[in-house]
Enzyme design. Structure first.
Site, PDB file in Angstrom:
ATOM      1  N   ARG A 129       0.808  -1.233   0.000  1.00 16.60           N
ATOM      2  CA  ARG A 129       0.000   0.000   0.000  1.00 16.60           C
ATOM      3  C   ARG A 129       0.841   1.284   0.000  1.00 16.60           C
ATOM      4  NH1 ARG A 129      -2.643  -3.402   3.366  1.00 16.60           N
ATOM      5  NH2 ARG A 129      -4.507  -4.307   2.435  1.00 16.60           N
ATOM      6  N   LYS A 151       3.107  11.420 -10.947  1.00 17.62           N
ATOM      7  CA  LYS A 151       2.385  10.471 -11.806  1.00 17.62           C
ATOM      8  C   LYS A 151       3.297   9.290 -12.070  1.00 17.62           C
ATOM      9  CE  LYS A 151      -0.175  13.281 -15.034  1.00 17.62           C
ATOM     10  NZ  LYS A 151      -0.474  13.306 -16.467  1.00 17.62           N
ATOM     11  N   GLU A 193      10.975  20.039 -24.279  1.00 18.36           N
ATOM     12  CA  GLU A 193      10.115  20.291 -23.104  1.00 18.36           C
ATOM     13  C   GLU A 193      10.597  21.534 -22.336  1.00 18.36           C
ATOM     14  OE1 GLU A 193       7.349  18.517 -22.533  1.00 18.36           O
ATOM     15  OE2 GLU A 193       7.654  16.575 -23.517  1.00 18.36           O
ATOM     16  N   LYS A 235       6.865  23.552 -13.214  1.00 25.02           N
ATOM     17  CA  LYS A 235       5.936  22.420 -13.190  1.00 25.02           C
ATOM     18  C   LYS A 235       5.351  22.272 -11.784  1.00 25.02           C
ATOM     19  CE  LYS A 235       4.754  17.781 -14.455  1.00 25.02           C
ATOM     20  NZ  LYS A 235       5.083  16.497 -15.052  1.00 25.02           N
ATOM     21  N   GLU A 245      -5.005  16.675 -11.296  1.00 24.84           N
ATOM     22  CA  GLU A 245      -5.569  17.005 -12.610  1.00 24.84           C
ATOM     23  C   GLU A 245      -7.079  17.090 -12.591  1.00 24.84           C
ATOM     24  OE1 GLU A 245      -4.088  14.351 -15.596  1.00 24.84           O
ATOM     25  OE2 GLU A 245      -2.200  15.408 -15.666  1.00 24.84           O
ATOM     26  N   ARG A 250      -3.371  21.580 -15.223  1.00 25.58           N
ATOM     27  CA  ARG A 250      -2.222  20.842 -15.755  1.00 25.58           C
ATOM     28  C   ARG A 250      -2.246  20.773 -17.283  1.00 25.58           C
ATOM     29  NH1 ARG A 250       0.378  15.435 -13.096  1.00 25.58           N
ATOM     30  NH2 ARG A 250       1.114  16.273 -11.131  1.00 25.58           N
ATOM     31  N   ASN A 254       0.404  20.428 -21.663  1.00 28.47           N
ATOM     32  CA  ASN A 254       0.238  19.652 -22.897  1.00 28.47           C
ATOM     33  C   ASN A 254       0.388  20.513 -24.149  1.00 28.47           C
ATOM     34  OD1 ASN A 254      -0.105  17.242 -21.633  1.00 28.47           O
ATOM     35  ND2 ASN A 254      -2.336  17.381 -21.569  1.00 28.47           N
ATOM     36  N   HIS A 257       1.191  19.054 -27.530  1.00 22.39           N
ATOM     37  CA  HIS A 257       1.061  17.602 -27.415  1.00 22.39           C
ATOM     38  C   HIS A 257      -0.105  17.006 -28.209  1.00 22.39           C
ATOM     39  CE1 HIS A 257       4.188  18.082 -24.486  1.00 22.39           C
ATOM     40  NE2 HIS A 257       4.191  16.805 -24.156  1.00 22.39           N
ATOM     41  N   HIS A 261       1.231  13.880 -30.191  1.00 25.16           N
ATOM     42  CA  HIS A 261       0.785  12.487 -30.065  1.00 25.16           C
ATOM     43  C   HIS A 261       0.391  11.931 -31.429  1.00 25.16           C
ATOM     44  CE1 HIS A 261      -0.168  13.424 -25.601  1.00 25.16           C
ATOM     45  NE2 HIS A 261       1.023  12.881 -25.719  1.00 25.16           N
ATOM     46  N   HIS A 274       9.623  11.479 -28.484  1.00 24.90           N
ATOM     47  CA  HIS A 274       8.538  12.317 -27.984  1.00 24.90           C
ATOM     48  C   HIS A 274       8.862  13.813 -28.125  1.00 24.90           C
ATOM     49  CE1 HIS A 274       5.207  13.633 -25.527  1.00 24.90           C
ATOM     50  NE2 HIS A 274       6.044  14.240 -24.709  1.00 24.90           N
TER      51      HIS A 274
HETATM   52  N1  NAD Z   1       5.305  10.699 -14.914  1.00 25.13           N
HETATM   53  C1  NAD Z   1       5.180  11.763 -15.676  1.00 25.13           C
HETATM   54  O1  NAD Z   1       4.672  12.796 -15.277  1.00 25.13           O
HETATM   55  C2  NAD Z   1       5.732  11.705 -17.070  1.00 25.13           C
HETATM   56  C3  NAD Z   1       5.874  12.890 -17.819  1.00 25.13           C
HETATM   57  C4  NAD Z   1       6.430  12.802 -19.092  1.00 25.13           C
HETATM   58  C5  NAD Z   1       6.826  11.574 -19.608  1.00 25.13           C
HETATM   59  N2  NAD Z   1       6.661  10.438 -18.858  1.00 25.13           N
HETATM   60  C6  NAD Z   1       7.081   9.126 -19.357  1.00 25.13           C
HETATM   61  O2  NAD Z   1       8.490   9.156 -19.517  1.00 25.13           O
HETATM   62  C7  NAD Z   1       8.852   8.204 -20.508  1.00 25.13           C
HETATM   63  C8  NAD Z   1       9.921   8.806 -21.384  1.00 25.13           C
HETATM   64  O3  NAD Z   1      11.024   9.119 -20.568  1.00 25.13           O
HETATM   65  P1  NAD Z   1      12.474   9.380 -21.184  1.00 25.13           P
HETATM   66  O4  NAD Z   1      12.377  10.293 -22.344  1.00 25.13           O
HETATM   67  O5  NAD Z   1      13.349   9.755 -20.037  1.00 25.13           O
HETATM   68  O6  NAD Z   1      12.844   7.959 -21.834  1.00 25.13           O
HETATM   69  P2  NAD Z   1      13.580   6.665 -21.247  1.00 25.13           P
HETATM   70  O7  NAD Z   1      13.365   6.504 -19.816  1.00 25.13           O
HETATM   71  O8  NAD Z   1      13.207   5.540 -22.150  1.00 25.13           O
HETATM   72  O9  NAD Z   1      15.117   7.000 -21.513  1.00 25.13           O
HETATM   73  C9  NAD Z   1      15.584   7.152 -22.844  1.00 25.13           C
HETATM   74  C10 NAD Z   1      16.780   6.230 -23.095  1.00 25.13           C
HETATM   75  O10 NAD Z   1      17.940   6.800 -22.478  1.00 25.13           O
HETATM   76  C11 NAD Z   1      18.566   5.840 -21.615  1.00 25.13           C
HETATM   77  N3  NAD Z   1      19.201   6.628 -20.556  1.00 25.13           N
HETATM   78  C12 NAD Z   1      18.591   7.225 -19.514  1.00 25.13           C
HETATM   79  N4  NAD Z   1      19.469   7.991 -18.846  1.00 25.13           N
HETATM   80  C13 NAD Z   1      20.661   7.848 -19.463  1.00 25.13           C
HETATM   81  C14 NAD Z   1      21.946   8.422 -19.250  1.00 25.13           C
HETATM   82  N5  NAD Z   1      22.170   9.329 -18.292  1.00 25.13           N
HETATM   83  N6  NAD Z   1      22.947   8.038 -20.054  1.00 25.13           N
HETATM   84  C15 NAD Z   1      22.725   7.155 -21.089  1.00 25.13           C
HETATM   85  N7  NAD Z   1      21.525   6.628 -21.362  1.00 25.13           N
HETATM   86  C16 NAD Z   1      20.498   6.985 -20.557  1.00 25.13           C
HETATM   87  C17 NAD Z   1      17.458   4.928 -21.191  1.00 25.13           C
HETATM   88  O11 NAD Z   1      17.959   3.679 -20.794  1.00 25.13           O
HETATM   89  C18 NAD Z   1      16.644   4.831 -22.476  1.00 25.13           C
HETATM   90  O12 NAD Z   1      17.241   3.907 -23.350  1.00 25.13           O
HETATM   91  C19 NAD Z   1       7.579   7.809 -21.222  1.00 25.13           C
HETATM   92  O13 NAD Z   1       7.226   6.488 -20.865  1.00 25.13           O
HETATM   93  C20 NAD Z   1       6.543   8.783 -20.709  1.00 25.13           C
HETATM   94  O14 NAD Z   1       5.246   8.229 -20.632  1.00 25.13           O
HETATM   95  C21 NAD Z   1       6.129  10.486 -17.611  1.00 25.13           C
HETATM   96 ZN    ZN Z   2       5.798  15.731 -23.236  1.00 25.72          ZN
END
Ligand code: NAD
Ligand code: ZN
Length: 373
Positions: A129, A151, A193, A235, A245, A250, A254, A257, A261, A274
């Site tokens: 939990r 999130k 971003e 943020k 939200e 929030r 977007n 976005h 998307h 992205h």
């Molecule tokens: N929780 C939220 O509010 C929120 C907001 C935006 C996006 N997201 C989520 O985030 C995800 C995308 O995140 P991302 O863009 O960080 O992608 P990711 O986590 O896939 O990382 C991108 C790539 O870089 C590699 N990597 C990470 N750090 C590294 C480093 N320092 N050196 C070398 N390689 C490294 C990872 O292994 C991966 O292969 C999506 O799933 C999306 O839905 C969540």
């Molecule tokens: Zn985004």
């Protein structure tokens, strides 16, 4: 000009009542740099460090400096990538937590990008939990976006992030030096971003990005600590007013976005990163605003120039058909159960939501950026 060693450590407080926490932004992963944070944060509890194959070396550096303050630690290395963001990975983490065995005070420490943070954070949210967790973001996107707001979640075959929760971390530790090993394309994707925050909320940030655009290609530049902290603050300002939200605030996050998307989908998931899709999406949203007479053309043009300087796309793939992009937007809208909404700039630092946009207006914008049909 500041030298490489002069970045000033910065703390961003996220005020959410008893779920409040601090985001620490510093450059290096070194015990001297984090000496004031680690003892108070971990209070001698055990910790499960979760990383992926690409962040393992950073996780090992954290493991070493955490060791004196969390004598019982274990490190789990997950496979990297969005394809691993599913319930199977979460189930594996439950097994690791049960093996420890974890108690209600065990910290989950997620060291990686948004995929890793969302997945490990969701395991923390749901095991026993809710366990306390610490996010240590290592991509630029995770530093400025996914690590703020609580999130967490994973994908379902029927949709992205369909399974999830709100679970605020106990702390966020950002060491910007992690950006030095990030592939250049991932780094630039995160820059989109950062530009977004400037346009939606902070004209000064936008101007700073314009002035420093050449330096910011270098992730070691000391300005990064300040810029990342500023994005986290922006943020956090939104999240503090609309944590779950429910008030629609929030939504402004977007910006770009709705288009993005659809671009990600039409290109085939994973083809465009992205942030790349967001870059072109922001330009489209600005052009839409311009067509409606809501903003002067200079705003879209300045954005376009900045995105080009950051090596981000401002032109669609000519193979994309306008009708296909529109269809992808409607499908995404249906999936979200809402109206087709666009966040459009009024001026730098200020946006508004519009939801009465005609397909013909969207189509005209899409043709302007190079879609056919
Ligand atoms: N929780 C939220 O509010 C929120 C907001 C935006 C996006 N997201 C989520 O985030 C995800 C995308 O995140 P991302 O863009 O960080 O992608 P990711 O986590 O896939 O990382 C991108 C790539 O870089 C590699 N990597 C990470 N750090 C590294 C480093 N320092 N050196 C070398 N390689 C490294 C990872 O292994 C991966 O292969 C999506 O799933 C999306 O839905 C969540
Ligand atoms: Zn985004």
């Amino acid at each position: 000009m500041a030298t490489m060693t002069e970045s000033i450590p910065t703390t961003v407080q996220v005020h959410l009542g008893d779920r409040s926490y601090a985001i620490q932004v510093r450059h290096d992963v070194a015990s001297s740099v984090w000496a004031d944070v680690l003892p108070k944060a971990l209070r001698g509890q055990q910790a499960l460090i979760v990383c992926d194959a690409n962040t393992q070396s950073w996780a090992e550096a954290w493991y070493d400096i955490i060791a004196p303050f969390a004598p019982r630690q274990k490190m789990i290395v997950l496979p990297a990538g969005e394809a691993e963001k599913h319930l199977g990975t979460v189930a594996r983490l439950y097994d690791d937590l049960a093996d420890l065995p974890a108690d209600r005070h065990t910290y989950v420490i997620a060291i990686g990008g948004g995929v890793l943070g969302d997945t490990a954070g969701f395991a923390a949210a749901t095991y026993a939990r809710g366990l306390p967790w610490i996010m240590v973001p290592t991509t630029l996107l995770a530093m400025v976006d996914s690590s703020v707001g609580g999130k967490v979640g994973v994908n379902h075959p029927k949709g992205k992030n369909l399974i999830g929760a709100f679970h605020q971390p106990a702390a966020v530790w950002i060491a910007t030096s992690a950006l030095t090993s990030l592939p250049d394309r991932e780094f630039r994707s995160g820059l989109a971003e950062v530009v977004k925050y400037g346009v939606i909320m902070d004209a000064h940030l936008f101007e700073m990005l314009e002035a420093e655009s050449l330096n910011l290609h270098n992730p070691r530049h000391p300005r990064w600590v300040e810029i990342i902290a500023r994005c986290c603050r922006l943020k956090a300002d939104v999240v503090e007013q609309d944590e779950r939200e429910t008030k629609g605030l929030r939504l402004i996050l977007n910006y770009g976005h709705t288009f993005a998307h659809a671009f990600e989908s039409v290109a085939g998931y994973g083809t465009w990163l992205h942030g790349e899709a967001v870059a072109l999406g922001m330009l489209c949203a600005s052009r839409l605003s311009e067509r409606r007479g809501l903003v002067v053309p200079a705003v879209a043009e300045r954005q376009r120039e900045l995105l080009v300087k950051f090596g981000l796309p401002v032109q669609a793939d000519a193979r994309w058909n306008v009708d296909d992009v529109l269809l992808a937007m409607r499908t995404d809208k249906k999936a979200r159960g809402g109206r087709l909404r666009f966040i459009v700039p009024r001026r730098l630092g200020e946006v508004e939501v519009v939801d009465d946009v005609q397909d013909t207006e969207v189509a005209a914008v899409l043709r302007e950026v190079g879609c056919h049909g």
